[in-house]
Design an enzyme around this catalytic site. Structure first.
Site: not given
Length: 187
Positions: A46-48, A58, A61, A130, A141, A165
């Site tokens: 997966q690419d984000n 952020r 996590h 990423y 998560e 969050k």
């Protein structure tokens, strides 16, 4: 490319070869064989990409189960990037490492599975990219409190902008033991 082992085993700093000329620059952000030879995983699923403004933090996590390794870089702007070892039984459990990553320095950081990850934006805007070794699983998560006093992370921003969050993160000492990854020594 130059690959540097950080003070946390498994967290790697990668400085790609950047070809610059009056037109701009070119670099390889991923090359399967070269990165595998450098010790990075050869499978990302997966690419984000995120866009954030100055002062946005952020993180921190991680996922357990389904731990994610992440290869991160910044395509615009600058961030201070942090990895925290959360692997129970690790000799470096609870330690952190931080690096400035920017579009200008073209640096990449590999954060292995079992580590919490976060960043704070130092520029007006940052585009943060990423690759992940595991898919995102919302139910897996967890969020560690960004300013957990037991970690002592030296963030370069005193009062970051947080999501609800991230503002409700938990201190490492208060995480349920079954929600922490386990350290597996290399053979």
């Amino acid at each position: 490319m130059i690959v540097t082992q950080t003070s946390l085993p498994g967290v790697l700093r990668i400085d790609p070869v950047v070809h610059r000329d009056p037109r701009g620059f070119f670099l390889e952000s991923w090359h399967h064989d070269r990165y595998r030879e450098a010790g990075l995983p050869d499978r990302f699923v997966q690419d984000n990409l995120s866009c954030s403004r100055r002062g946005v933090l952020r993180g921190l996590h991680y996922q357990e189960p389904y731990p994610q390794g992440r290869l991160i870089w910044v395509t615009r702007g600058e961030v201070f990037d942090v990895a925290v070892d959360l692997r129970v039984g690790s000799p470096t459990f609870g330690r952190w490492v931080g690096h400035t990553v920017s579009a200008t320095n073209a640096r990449q950081i590999f954060v292995p599975p079992g580590f919490a990850h976060g960043f704070v934006v130092l520029s007006a805007v940052a585009l943060f990219a990423y690759k992940c070794t595991e898919y995102y699983h919302a139910e897996a998560e967890a969020t560690v409190l960004w300013n957990d006093p037991d970690l002592g992370i030296e963030w370069p921003v005193a009062a970051p902008r947080l999501s609800d969050k991230d503002g409700a993160g938990v201190r490492v000492r208060d995480l349920p033991p079954d929600r922490l990854p386990r350290f597996t020594p290399a053979p």
